[in-house]
Design an enzyme around this catalytic site. Structure first.
Site: not given
Ligand code: ADP
Length: 220
Positions: A160, A127, A21, A171, A93
């Site tokens: 990370r 990564r 993404k 996740r 999400r």
């Molecule tokens: P990835 O898509 O690789 O899991 P992100 O950077 O989008 O990584 O998200 C990392 C973490 O941040 C998620 O695992 C969650 O803990 C939190 N997070 C990000 N966006 C949201 C969201 N829209 N709602 C709830 N938690 C979120």
């Protein structure tokens, strides 16, 4: 860079963790005038700066659990501007987040990225990230110019905390259980263009995605 029309366009880039993404959003930001909103980057920056919000969300991120809706929605509300064209990355999400978003902003398109899970697991374990900008690297197919350093700022790259096997598994489970139903929610909304792109390489996906957006969403 192509100028977008005066009418703001808002697009959601949807997909599993590690599905590219962020990479697709970075390409779109280079080609068009979008404001890129990544909730993951915004949350990680709060954690890195040790703010009160960062302290509140730190353990959710580390464990690969979703941060409570209210916290994420408050962040989004403070980032959006009705006049701008936004690219949402990692948001919404949950169905709750999606319902709140469509009430706050006209959403034009949802672009879903469908990447095989084995590619995702491999990618996440390799990564490296520059936390302030969210730029990501991989030593095999997208290495930084200098080992361990961000190309633009020269600052250190880190892995990370949630890119470890246990958090990756959590996740992906959260994605399957809570997030993937959001796609169905959007496919039922009239006036929102919906498209799915499959593949394992972001460069290849982008070659098809860009003309789709130009023709069917951005109308330029
Ligand atoms: P990835 O898509 O690789 O899991 P992100 O950077 O989008 O990584 O998200 C990392 C973490 O941040 C998620 O695992 C969650 O803990 C939190 N997070 C990000 N966006 C949201 C969201 N829209 N709602 C709830 N938690 C979120």
């Amino acid at each position: 860079m192509t100028t977008l029309s005066k009418i703001a366009k808002n697009i959601i880039i949807f997909g599993a963790p590690g599905g590219g993404k962020g990479t697709i959003c970075n390409k779109l930001v280079k080609d068009f005038q979008f404001t890129h909103i990544s909730t993951g980057n915004l949350l990680r920056n709060q954690v890195a700066k040790n703010t009160a919000l960062g302290t509140q969300v730190k353990s959710f991120l580390a464990e690969g659990l979703l941060v409570p809706d209210q916290i994420v929605v408050d962040i989004i509300k403070s980032e959006i501007n009705q006049k701008d064209s936004h690219l949402f990355d990692g948001f919404p999400r949950t169905i709750e987040q999606a319902s709140i978003l469509i009430q706050a902003l006209k959403i034009d398109a949802v672009i879903s990225l469908e990447i095989p899970f084995e590619v995702i697991i491999e990618r996440l374990s390799n990564r490296w990230i520059h936390i302030p900008s969210g730029r990501t690297y991989a030593y095999d197919y997208n290495p930084p110019i200098k080992h361990g350093l961000d190309d633009i700022t020269g600052e250190a790259l880190i892995q990370r905390e949630d890119d470890n096997p246990i958090s990756i598994k959590r996740r992906l489970e959260e994605y399957e259980k809570v997030t993937s139903p959001v796609l169905n929610f959007f496919s039922q909304q009239q006036n929102i263009k919906f498209s799915n792109f499959k593949g394992s390489e972001s460069n290849v996906i982008y070659k098809n995605l860009k003309p789709f957006l130009v023709e069917h969403v951005l109308n330029i």
